[in-house]
Design a protein around this motif. Structure first.
Motif, PDB file in Angstrom:
ATOM      1  N   SER A 186      -7.881   9.846  13.465  1.00 57.18           N
ATOM      2  CA  SER A 186      -6.811  10.542  12.753  1.00 57.18           C
ATOM      3  C   SER A 186      -6.860  10.215  11.271  1.00 57.18           C
ATOM      4  O   SER A 186      -7.319   9.143  10.871  1.00 57.18           O
ATOM      5  N   SER A 187      -6.367  11.126  10.478  1.00 53.78           N
ATOM      6  CA  SER A 187      -6.371  10.914   9.029  1.00 53.78           C
ATOM      7  C   SER A 187      -5.449   9.751   8.655  1.00 53.78           C
ATOM      8  O   SER A 187      -4.488   9.447   9.369  1.00 53.78           O
ATOM      9  N   GLU A 188      -5.738   9.138   7.539  1.00 51.91           N
ATOM     10  CA  GLU A 188      -4.895   8.033   7.069  1.00 51.91           C
ATOM     11  C   GLU A 188      -3.474   8.515   6.796  1.00 51.91           C
ATOM     12  O   GLU A 188      -2.514   7.782   7.025  1.00 51.91           O
TER      13      GLU A 188
ATOM     14  N   TYR B 202      -1.659   8.743  17.986  1.00 50.37           N
ATOM     15  CA  TYR B 202      -2.857   9.149  17.263  1.00 50.37           C
ATOM     16  C   TYR B 202      -4.025   8.291  17.710  1.00 50.37           C
ATOM     17  O   TYR B 202      -3.844   7.281  18.371  1.00 50.37           O
ATOM     18  N   ASP B 203      -5.246   8.721  17.362  1.00 56.60           N
ATOM     19  CA  ASP B 203      -6.398   7.890  17.693  1.00 56.60           C
ATOM     20  C   ASP B 203      -7.085   7.446  16.401  1.00 56.60           C
ATOM     21  O   ASP B 203      -6.645   7.788  15.299  1.00 56.60           O
ATOM     22  N   SER B 204      -8.154   6.690  16.555  1.00 58.11           N
ATOM     23  CA  SER B 204      -8.786   6.075  15.385  1.00 58.11           C
ATOM     24  C   SER B 204      -9.397   7.094  14.422  1.00 58.11           C
ATOM     25  O   SER B 204      -9.627   6.780  13.263  1.00 58.11           O
TER      26      SER B 204
ATOM     27  N   LYS C 226      -1.661   8.658  10.184  1.00 52.11           N
ATOM     28  CA  LYS C 226      -1.367   7.288  10.632  1.00 52.11           C
ATOM     29  C   LYS C 226      -0.187   6.716   9.846  1.00 52.11           C
ATOM     30  O   LYS C 226       0.715   6.098  10.421  1.00 52.11           O
TER      31      LYS C 226
ATOM     32  N   ILE D 135      -5.805   0.761  18.438  1.00 52.70           N
ATOM     33  CA  ILE D 135      -5.987   2.194  18.202  1.00 52.70           C
ATOM     34  C   ILE D 135      -7.436   2.532  18.535  1.00 52.70           C
ATOM     35  O   ILE D 135      -8.358   2.026  17.904  1.00 52.70           O
TER      36      ILE D 135
ATOM     37  N   ILE E 265       3.936   1.556  18.240  1.00 49.17           N
ATOM     38  CA  ILE E 265       2.556   1.949  17.952  1.00 49.17           C
ATOM     39  C   ILE E 265       1.641   1.039  18.762  1.00 49.17           C
ATOM     40  O   ILE E 265       1.843  -0.172  18.818  1.00 49.17           O
TER      41      ILE E 265
ATOM     42  N   PHE F 200       3.118   8.381  11.041  1.00 50.59           N
ATOM     43  CA  PHE F 200       3.568   7.882  12.336  1.00 50.59           C
ATOM     44  C   PHE F 200       4.090   6.454  12.239  1.00 50.59           C
ATOM     45  O   PHE F 200       5.078   6.102  12.880  1.00 50.59           O
ATOM     46  N   ASN F 201       3.439   5.628  11.446  1.00 52.69           N
ATOM     47  CA  ASN F 201       3.916   4.255  11.273  1.00 52.69           C
ATOM     48  C   ASN F 201       5.269   4.229  10.577  1.00 52.69           C
ATOM     49  O   ASN F 201       6.140   3.418  10.928  1.00 52.69           O
TER      50      ASN F 201
END
Length: 161
Positions: free
Chosen positions: A6-8, A2-4, A11, A30, A26, A14-15
């Motif tokens: 992306s929705s919280e 994802y990039d900066s 994120k 980011i 990760i 994915f984490n």
């Protein structure tokens, strides 16, 4: 992943996914990534560095970039078989830049922030250093640790990035 921008929620998911598997890393930085811009290469180089630093934990043989729509086209077994055929070499598809595209690197360009269009500046670029020839490549590849190390640490490669 994802990039900066992306929705919280994305994120977070994915984490959490990365917490479940030892082989998902990760990125340490980011970035905001825009397709076709230098930010894409910056993000890839950050990931390369992260992979090299953690190679003792995860002894990977290839870093592979694929477009999201390509992922379901090959099974894991097929990917392993394809990589096995490389016999330890990298797979990078490239070709010389056609004459009609030379203006892309012979002239300086600026980005019009309002339209996101590149506009030529009436100024030539410096000659290509190290007497190198420029090739055009896809951003999808399979790279060995040795090649990744070269891109991050070789004097010429670093000077060009």
């Amino acid at each position: 992943l994802y990039d900066s921008r992306s929705s919280e929620d994305l994120k977070f998911l994915f984490n959490k996914l990365a917490d479940c598997f030892d082989n998902i890393i990760i990125s340490s930085v980011i970035r905001e990534v825009e397709w076709g811009r230098h930010s894409l290469m910056d993000a890839q180089m950050t990931c390369f560095g992260d992979l090299l630093k953690r190679r003792h934990e995860y002894p990977w043989r290839y870093v592979i970039t694929l477009c999201g729509k390509e992922l379901p086209l090959r099974t894991n077994k097929e990917m392993v078989q394809l990589l096995w055929r490389l016999k330890g070499s990298s797979a990078i598809r490239s070709s010389p830049i056609p004459e009609w595209e030379r203006v892309r690197y012979e002239k300086r360009w600026t980005l019009d922030e309002s339209t996101s269009e590149l506009i030529p500046v009436d100024e030539n670029t410096s000659p290509i250093p190290y007497n190198l020839k420029i090739y055009k490549s896809l951003i999808y590849f399979a790279l060995t640790p040795a090649f990744v190390n070269y891109t991050l640490n070789d004097e010429v490669a670093v000077a060009l990035s």
